[in-house]
Design a protein around this motif. Sequence first.
Motif, PDB file in Angstrom:
ATOM      1  N   ALA A 102       0.807  -1.087  -0.026  1.00  0.00           N
ATOM      2  CA  ALA A 102      -0.186  -0.023   0.040  1.00  0.00           C
ATOM      3  C   ALA A 102       0.910   1.198  -0.083  1.00  0.00           C
ATOM      4  N   VAL A 103       0.473   2.425  -0.781  1.00  0.00           N
ATOM      5  CA  VAL A 103       1.497   3.268  -0.984  1.00  0.00           C
ATOM      6  C   VAL A 103       0.553   4.807  -0.607  1.00  0.00           C
ATOM      7  N   LEU A 104       1.206   5.411   0.302  1.00  0.00           N
ATOM      8  CA  LEU A 104       0.573   6.844   0.634  1.00  0.00           C
ATOM      9  C   LEU A 104       0.629   7.756  -0.641  1.00  0.00           C
ATOM     10  N   SER A 105      -0.556   8.278  -0.988  1.00  0.00           N
ATOM     11  CA  SER A 105      -0.585   9.470  -1.961  1.00  0.00           C
ATOM     12  C   SER A 105      -0.052  10.882  -1.179  1.00  0.00           C
ATOM     13  N   PRO A 106       0.297  11.686  -1.892  1.00  0.00           N
ATOM     14  CA  PRO A 106       0.718  12.990  -1.427  1.00  0.00           C
ATOM     15  C   PRO A 106       0.016  13.735  -0.736  1.00  0.00           C
ATOM     16  N   LYS A 107      -1.439  13.606  -0.716  1.00  0.00           N
ATOM     17  CA  LYS A 107      -2.551  14.251  -0.124  1.00  0.00           C
ATOM     18  C   LYS A 107      -2.626  13.352   1.223  1.00  0.00           C
ATOM     19  N   ASP A 108      -2.254  12.152   1.142  1.00  0.00           N
ATOM     20  CA  ASP A 108      -2.275  11.273   2.472  1.00  0.00           C
ATOM     21  C   ASP A 108      -1.244  11.820   3.454  1.00  0.00           C
ATOM     22  N   VAL A 109      -0.018  11.862   2.781  1.00  0.00           N
ATOM     23  CA  VAL A 109       1.276  12.258   3.747  1.00  0.00           C
ATOM     24  C   VAL A 109       0.953  13.576   4.523  1.00  0.00           C
ATOM     25  N   ILE A 110       0.358  14.604   3.579  1.00  0.00           N
ATOM     26  CA  ILE A 110       0.224  16.192   4.267  1.00  0.00           C
ATOM     27  C   ILE A 110      -0.865  15.954   5.341  1.00  0.00           C
ATOM     28  N   ARG A 111      -1.812  15.157   4.676  1.00  0.00           N
ATOM     29  CA  ARG A 111      -3.115  15.176   6.051  1.00  0.00           C
ATOM     30  C   ARG A 111      -2.649  14.342   7.302  1.00  0.00           C
ATOM     31  N   PHE A 112      -1.648  13.304   7.184  1.00  0.00           N
ATOM     32  CA  PHE A 112      -0.920  12.661   8.369  1.00  0.00           C
ATOM     33  C   PHE A 112       0.043  13.532   9.080  1.00  0.00           C
ATOM     34  N   LEU A 113       0.643  14.551   8.250  1.00  0.00           N
ATOM     35  CA  LEU A 113       1.533  15.589   8.840  1.00  0.00           C
ATOM     36  C   LEU A 113       0.692  16.425   9.689  1.00  0.00           C
ATOM     37  N   LYS A 114      -0.308  16.910   9.412  1.00  0.00           N
ATOM     38  CA  LYS A 114      -1.171  17.881   9.763  1.00  0.00           C
ATOM     39  C   LYS A 114      -2.166  17.599  10.966  1.00  0.00           C
ATOM     40  N   ASP A 115      -2.573  16.378  10.723  1.00  0.00           N
ATOM     41  CA  ASP A 115      -3.920  15.796  11.659  1.00  0.00           C
ATOM     42  C   ASP A 115      -3.375  14.914  12.657  1.00  0.00           C
ATOM     43  N   ALA A 116      -2.575  14.027  12.382  1.00  0.00           N
ATOM     44  CA  ALA A 116      -2.151  13.115  13.285  1.00  0.00           C
ATOM     45  C   ALA A 116      -1.698  13.522  14.558  1.00  0.00           C
ATOM     46  N   PRO A 117      -2.114  13.112  15.602  1.00  0.00           N
ATOM     47  CA  PRO A 117      -1.777  13.606  16.922  1.00  0.00           C
ATOM     48  C   PRO A 117      -0.269  13.373  17.203  1.00  0.00           C
TER      49      PRO A 117
ATOM     50  N   MET B 252      12.044  13.337   7.183  1.00  0.00           N
ATOM     51  CA  MET B 252      13.379  13.175   6.648  1.00  0.00           C
ATOM     52  C   MET B 252      13.621  12.218   5.317  1.00  0.00           C
ATOM     53  N   GLY B 253      12.430  11.268   5.339  1.00  0.00           N
ATOM     54  CA  GLY B 253      12.361  10.692   3.957  1.00  0.00           C
ATOM     55  C   GLY B 253      12.037  11.470   2.934  1.00  0.00           C
ATOM     56  N   TYR B 254      10.912  12.531   3.163  1.00  0.00           N
ATOM     57  CA  TYR B 254      10.546  13.398   2.249  1.00  0.00           C
ATOM     58  C   TYR B 254      11.582  14.364   1.559  1.00  0.00           C
ATOM     59  N   PHE B 255      12.199  14.790   2.614  1.00  0.00           N
ATOM     60  CA  PHE B 255      13.228  15.769   2.207  1.00  0.00           C
ATOM     61  C   PHE B 255      14.448  15.158   1.783  1.00  0.00           C
ATOM     62  N   GLY B 256      14.962  14.389   2.261  1.00  0.00           N
ATOM     63  CA  GLY B 256      16.323  13.766   1.922  1.00  0.00           C
ATOM     64  C   GLY B 256      16.473  12.623   1.446  1.00  0.00           C
ATOM     65  N   GLY B 257      15.370  11.941   1.158  1.00  0.00           N
ATOM     66  CA  GLY B 257      15.249  10.606   0.475  1.00  0.00           C
ATOM     67  C   GLY B 257      16.008   9.505   1.194  1.00  0.00           C
TER      68      GLY B 257
ATOM     69  N   PHE C 247      21.222  17.655   2.843  1.00  0.00           N
ATOM     70  CA  PHE C 247      19.752  18.194   2.562  1.00  0.00           C
ATOM     71  C   PHE C 247      19.323  19.092   3.470  1.00  0.00           C
ATOM     72  N   THR C 248      18.327  20.060   2.986  1.00  0.00           N
ATOM     73  CA  THR C 248      17.796  21.157   3.870  1.00  0.00           C
ATOM     74  C   THR C 248      16.179  20.718   4.046  1.00  0.00           C
ATOM     75  N   VAL C 249      15.684  21.010   5.169  1.00  0.00           N
ATOM     76  CA  VAL C 249      14.260  20.994   5.724  1.00  0.00           C
ATOM     77  C   VAL C 249      13.645  22.420   5.848  1.00  0.00           C
ATOM     78  N   VAL C 250      12.699  22.741   5.266  1.00  0.00           N
ATOM     79  CA  VAL C 250      12.108  23.925   5.203  1.00  0.00           C
ATOM     80  C   VAL C 250      10.569  23.733   5.398  1.00  0.00           C
ATOM     81  N   ASP C 251       9.950  24.658   5.997  1.00  0.00           N
ATOM     82  CA  ASP C 251       8.357  24.793   5.824  1.00  0.00           C
ATOM     83  C   ASP C 251       7.791  24.941   4.680  1.00  0.00           C
ATOM     84  N   GLU C 252       7.038  23.815   4.284  1.00  0.00           N
ATOM     85  CA  GLU C 252       6.093  23.847   3.110  1.00  0.00           C
ATOM     86  C   GLU C 252       5.031  24.471   3.040  1.00  0.00           C
TER      87      GLU C 252
END
Length: 235
Positions: free
Chosen positions: A137-152, A165-170, A206-211
Amino acid sequence: MLLLCYLFINRTLLSSCVCGENVFSTPNIMEDILKKAEQARESLIPSKSEAVYQKEYKIYLDWLTRKNVMPKDVTETVFLAYFQELSETYSPNSLWTKWSMLKSMVTIHEKRDITKFNELQAFLKRKSKSYKPKKSAVLSPKDVIRFLKDAPNDIHLLHKVVLIMGYFGGCRSQELLNMKISDIEDRDSVMVVNVPESKTGVSKKFTVVDEKEFSALPLLRLYMSLRPKGIERFF
């Protein structure tokens, strides 16, 4: 004079060859050649995976012991029997992985080339022909963003940081495991992450910034503030 020297050298080499002697085959030279050859054989195994290769080879040797077969007596028929047993438990992809590891180990320790076992390779190909691997099962980009924003955060903060870290640095799992707190530099509007040990053996950054869709930096700062004092590892 030069002509006489040339004729003398040629006569010496010729007489050595006739007598079955090799003037270059002194014990010291042969010992050096054997050492370098052994180093070349050892390089056949990736250094980071050596323990896995050794373990796989030991499993194979233990199987031979149970079957009362000496390694020097192993034939293609024995390998076919071994991989037939493995095929009852492992998927075709795993069988090829095990074959590849054994190929290197048998080459090094037994000076045997199992790539010449055509029946064995035909068997492995046959097993792979009708195999359909399970799709993860693969998370879509929308699933990733929703998880980062809404998960406690009190439950999923670690998972969020790993995902960032995986998103910004692979980053691969081993790179995350080796990461230290000192590898992360907070520069207010950006975090610079140093990856000292990558798969290629070359360090990277690699760098991490606010999207626009989500804020990564507050999550990283919260995670770092909760890490126990005196612990170097980031994860």
